[in-house]
Design a protein around this motif. Structure first.
Motif, PDB file in Angstrom:
ATOM      1  N   ASN A   9       0.807  -1.215   0.000  1.00 38.82           N
ATOM      2  CA  ASN A   9       0.000   0.000   0.000  1.00 38.82           C
ATOM      3  C   ASN A   9       0.842   1.268   0.000  1.00 38.82           C
ATOM      4  N   THR A  11       3.010   2.147   2.333  1.00 38.05           N
ATOM      5  CA  THR A  11       3.322   2.621   3.681  1.00 38.05           C
ATOM      6  C   THR A  11       4.468   1.802   4.266  1.00 38.05           C
ATOM      7  N   ARG A  13       6.270  -0.115   7.545  1.00 39.86           N
ATOM      8  CA  ARG A  13       5.957  -0.758   8.814  1.00 39.86           C
ATOM      9  C   ARG A  13       7.263  -1.059   9.541  1.00 39.86           C
TER      10      ARG A  13
END
Length: 384
Positions: A9, A11, A13
């Motif tokens: 996505n 993003t 982590r």
């Protein structure tokens, strides 16, 4: 020492790398199963080549990786799909690989089987030309002292008019083979050009033809390698094999259950995923050698998530993840592939492969793997 890994996505982590590897030790070959790892080739990173140039191979690193596999008791399946046959490695390169690896196997006392195909044919071919190409490669493998694996042929798939052509070509080759061979059925998920192999897109009809080939020459067939990613179909097929003909699973999605088997039999193994999993897979099979099926599954079942990730569609690009993990594990000094295939997967795919492999303890030096993953993230512009 947190790493920030990108996901699909876009993003980041947070991931905390493991600090200790899984404890594994080299050992002798196994007693309950015959197990081959289909090994990758290491590209020469200094060669001035383009993706469509003949392969430039780092022979020292390539052979060192095979010695690593042999040291853990695994056999090596050479010049197979994992070695980028037809995806960067041409017949000239494959022939050299077979010669060198077979000689190395003799020196190391390792087991080796080598792929026999028709990839010297670069234009549409007749059935006679397909037979001749197979014969040339079979002769080279037998002269090298290795066992032969008759690979599925793109040229045969294109030239064959129906099941009778497969029966004729394979029957001819089996009559010529000096020693029992392994027959390889590679599904179209690995190579779309093999759609309809054995003369029909209907897998039940194709299976009948495949079994007819074996039934006509059971003394010349050591076993079959099935790479269809369909566990129940493999189980049904192995139950129909003549006595003494082995089933080598090539199913990188369901291998723990297929190797463990049931009360009616089991599969041996010839797997691309056993390239990155080599030491862990060897440890698991040694547990199985003691009769401890639960212990075998406890070791191998957690690896399936990584394998399914590496072999996700388009499955034929699984080699990219395999080579990434070899670099992170320290088996080679770079992440460069024959044919430029290091670009065939995305950074999020690499990040997840690293995370899953690290979680399993596959990296002998977790800090080296972490540092190399940071280098890759930097190269892609990921901010720390």
């Amino acid at each position: 020492m947190t790493l920030h890994l990108p996901d699909a996505n876009g993003t980041l982590r947070a991931y905390e790398p493991r600090t200790e590897p899984l404890a594994t030790t080299p050992g002798a070959p196994f007693t309950s199963r015959t197990v081959f790892s289909a090994a990758h080739v290491v590209a020469d990173p200094y060669a001035d080549v383009s993706p469509d140039s003949p392969a430039a191979v780092d022979w020292d690193a390539t052979l060192a990786f095979r010695r690593h596999l042999w040291s853990h008791g695994l056999g090596v399946a050479e010049a197979m799909d994992t070695a980028q046959r037809g995806m960067g490695l041409d017949w000239a390169g494959a022939a050299e690989l077979i010669r060198r690896s077979a000689a190395e196997a003799r020196s190391a006392g390792g087991r080796i089987a080598c792929g026999v195909g028709t990839d010297q044919l670069t234009a549409p071919a007749t059935l006679a030309e397909v037979r001749q190409a197979y014969e040339e490669q079979l002769a080279l493998v037998e002269e090298s002292g290795a066992q032969a694996i008759l690979m599925a042929s793109r040229a045969l798939a294109a030239a064959a008019r129906g099941p009778e052509d497969y029966l004729e070509v394979y029957g001819h080759l089996l009559r010529q083979a000096a020693e029992p061979v392994v027959l390889h059925w590679l599904g179209p998920m690995f190579d779309p050009a093999l759609e309809g192999y054995w003369g029909s897109p209907d897998l039940d009809a194709a299976t009948d033809t495949f079994l007819e080939v074996i039934a006509a020459h059971p003394d010349k067939v050591d076993g079959i390698k099935v790479s269809l990613l369909d566990a129940q179909r493999e189980i049904d097929l192995r139950r129909r094999l003549p006595q003494g003909v082995r089933c080598y699973t090539g199913d990188d999605f369901h291998y723990p259950e297929l190797i463990a088997g049931d009360d009616q039999g089991f599969s041996h193994a010839l797997l691309g995923i056993f390239d990155p999993l080599g030491p862990l897979a060897a440890e698991a099979v040694r547990v199985l050698d003691t009769g401890n099926t639960e212990g075998f599954r406890a070791l191998l079942d957690p690896t399936v998530e990584l394998s399914r990730h590496l072999f996700q569609a388009p499955t034929r690009f699984y080699k990219t993840g395999v080579v990434l993990l070899a670099w992170l594990a320290g088996h080679q000094s770079h992440f460069t592939m024959v044919g430029g295939l290091q670009s065939a997967r995305s950074l999020p795919h690499f990040a997840r492969a690293y995370e899953l492999a690290d979680g399993l303890g596959l990296f002998p030096d977790p800090k080296l793997a972490e540092d190399r993953m940071r280098t890759l993230l930097d190269l892609y512009g990921v901010t720390r």
